[in-house]
Design an enzyme around this catalytic site. Structure first.
Site, PDB file in Angstrom:
ATOM      1  N   GLU A   1      35.708  33.190  43.960  1.00 21.45           N
ATOM      2  CA  GLU A   1      36.407  32.523  42.490  1.00 21.45           C
ATOM      3  C   GLU A   1      37.241  32.212  43.306  1.00 21.45           C
ATOM      4  OE1 GLU A   1      37.040  34.813  38.645  1.00 21.45           O
ATOM      5  OE2 GLU A   1      35.689  34.683  39.357  1.00 21.45           O
TER       6      GLU A   1
ATOM      7  N   SER B   1      38.830  30.895  36.407  1.00 19.77           N
ATOM      8  CA  SER B   1      37.971  31.208  35.461  1.00 19.77           C
ATOM      9  C   SER B   1      37.817  30.362  34.069  1.00 19.77           C
ATOM     10  CB  SER B   1      37.547  32.180  35.535  1.00 19.77           C
ATOM     11  OG  SER B   1      35.969  32.625  34.236  1.00 19.77           O
TER      12      SER B   1
ATOM     13  N   ARG C   1      44.076  45.784  37.613  1.00 15.45           N
ATOM     14  CA  ARG C   1      42.397  46.526  37.302  1.00 15.45           C
ATOM     15  C   ARG C   1      42.024  47.085  37.715  1.00 15.45           C
ATOM     16  NH1 ARG C   1      40.268  39.884  36.120  1.00 15.45           N
ATOM     17  NH2 ARG C   1      41.485  39.550  34.685  1.00 15.45           N
TER      18      ARG C   1
ATOM     19  N   ARG D   1      44.867  36.915  45.846  1.00 14.90           N
ATOM     20  CA  ARG D   1      43.239  36.513  46.290  1.00 14.90           C
ATOM     21  C   ARG D   1      43.354  35.215  46.307  1.00 14.90           C
ATOM     22  NH1 ARG D   1      38.014  36.919  42.759  1.00 14.90           N
ATOM     23  NH2 ARG D   1      38.201  38.905  42.849  1.00 14.90           N
TER      24      ARG D   1
ATOM     25  N   ARG E   1      40.216  42.460  46.631  1.00  8.60           N
ATOM     26  CA  ARG E   1      39.398  42.468  45.688  1.00  8.60           C
ATOM     27  C   ARG E   1      40.522  43.842  45.030  1.00  8.60           C
ATOM     28  NH1 ARG E   1      35.422  42.718  42.158  1.00  8.60           N
ATOM     29  NH2 ARG E   1      33.482  41.098  43.266  1.00  8.60           N
TER      30      ARG E   1
END
Length: 428
Positions: A348, A351, A259, A390, A274
């Site tokens: 987070e 999801s 990403r 993460r 990130r």
């Protein structure tokens, strides 16, 4: 993608539902106008085509005196038909683009709000750690234990990249293996998938046309780098008609993910939160076209991810995501956030989304219903199994000791050769 006939028959409902996601009701009117104009042009073009065919077929039986006029008329209609077909192609492309930009309806049970401030905390699980020493953040822990090459890898690969090593690298793989074993025990098919994708699956999944700036594209190969195994799994059965007894299909997809994080300038530029490339185990479900059925699976996927965080002995909270904060494909969304001591907040890790038939309409994935024999679009759902690095951030920060070592939860120990603790100061 939505059902245009349903939109036309339920215009006010659609406008009200999509407005909760911040979608302008005027776009619904434009879509319907485009569809009606398109159908009118299709009818006109079909009539011209039929007339041209009639004239062409009549030439053989016409007299020598009649033929020139018939041929001239046929050519005239052919020219008119060509213009209409060109206009039809243009109008069809415009309509298709509008349809692709229509978000899914949100569930009536979703919290309503414009952004993340309206998300609702459903529950908090686990005790937030209280250290009797000054805790280190994950970057300090990596440096202390020789677990990374963050500065060196930045010279090689640029910012937002990572290279972890020694115990931390093995920890990353161990967590994925634990999650994959768990998912297999629940009946999921473990599958590794590539990170390369053609363009159509990105439309099928819903990345396009919404998030092009987030995606890596390789023009020389006309291929994209996938941001999640969901992208690949969602199109794996595209254009197929399944039998109902094949459902549900459960995939545990493992893949590298990419990403650009183009919309996250200035956010979490240090460390592992990130990064442009990461590893993810993804839960993906294909089930019958029934909201009660997909809601059942939505809750099951959420429960599995809660088990993962409990096995990792991480304190976490469950969020019910509001209409304005969920993405275009989502019907209902829950997020899981683990506690990050150095940031004094939850971040987070998972999801969990019910997409209903929105993706299936874009991929043309259907099944034949046993009860009535009708062909219907499936429902799809997805949820993070685990994403690293993460998840390593809350893991090593919550389980750290005063000397910088990190405790390993009981459920994870078998995947690390029985180790109960890792770090430089572990006594051999």
């Amino acid at each position: 993608m939505l059902d245009i006939k349903f939109i036309i028959d339920n215009q006010q409902y659609v406008k009200d539902a999509l407005a909760k996601k911040g979608f302008d009701a005027a776009n619904v009117d434009s879509l319907i106008s485009s569809y009606l104009a398109l159908n009118k042009l299709k009818t006109s073009s079909q009539a011209l085509a039929e007339e041209k065919n009639r004239l062409s077929n009549s030439i053989k039986s016409a007299s020598a005196e009649e033929r020139p006029a018939i041929i001239a008329k046929s050519r005239e209609i052919g020219d008119e038909l060509k213009k209409e077909q060109d206009e039809l192609a243009k109008r069809q492309a415009e309509f298709d683009e509008m349809m692709l930009r229509m978000p899914n309806y949100p569930s009536p049970d979703c919290p309503i709000g414009p952004d993340e401030s309206a998300n609702v905390v459903l529950r908090k699980v686990g005790e937030i750690p209280h250290f009797d020493f000054k805790p280190r953040d994950h970057i300090e822990l990596m440096e202390l234990n020789d677990w990374s090459e963050m500065e060196r890898i930045a010279k090689v690969s640029g910012s937002r990249t990572y290279a972890i090593k020694n115990d931390l690298a093995q920890l990353e793989l161990a967590i994925h293996m634990m999650v994959l074993d768990k998912l297999r025990s629940y009946g999921f098919t473990v599958i590794t998938v590539p990170a390369l994708s053609k363009e159509r699956p990105l439309y099928g999944q819903g990345y396009l046309p919404f998030s092009r700036d987030e995606i890596y594209y390789m023009p020389a190969d006309d291929l994209y780098l996938s941001g999640t195994a969901e992208l690949i799994l969602n199109s794996l059965r595209a254009d197929e008609i399944l039998q109902e007894n094949e459902l549900p299909i459960l995939y545990a997809g493992f893949s590298p993910c990419f990403r650009r994080e183009a919309g996250a300038a200035g956010k979490d530029t240090r460390g592992l939160v990130r990064v442009h490339q990461f590893m993810k185990t993804e839960q993906f479900v294909i089930c019958k076209n029934d909201v009660a059925e997909s809601d059942k699976w939505h809750k099951k996927l959420l429960a599995i991810s809660e088990e993962v965080l409990q096995d990792l002995e991480l304190p976490y909270q469950v969020l019910d995501i509001c209409t304005g904060d969920m993405g275009a494909p989502k019907f209902r969304q829950y997020d899981l956030e683990a506690w990050v001591p150095s940031q004094n907040c939850y971040r987070e890790t998972h999801s969990c989304s019910n997409i209903t038939d929105w993706q299936a309409r874009r991929t043309n994935l259907r099944y034949r219903d046993n009860a009535d024999g009708k062909v219907k679009y499936v429902h799809t759902l997805n949820n993070t199994g685990i994403a690293t690095p993460r998840a390593l951030v809350p893991f090593i920060e919550n389980h750290q000791n005063a000397d910088g070592t990190v405790n390993i939860p009981v459920k994870l120990q078998p995947y690390l050769g029985g180790k109960k603790i890792i770090g430089k100061n572990v006594k051999s």
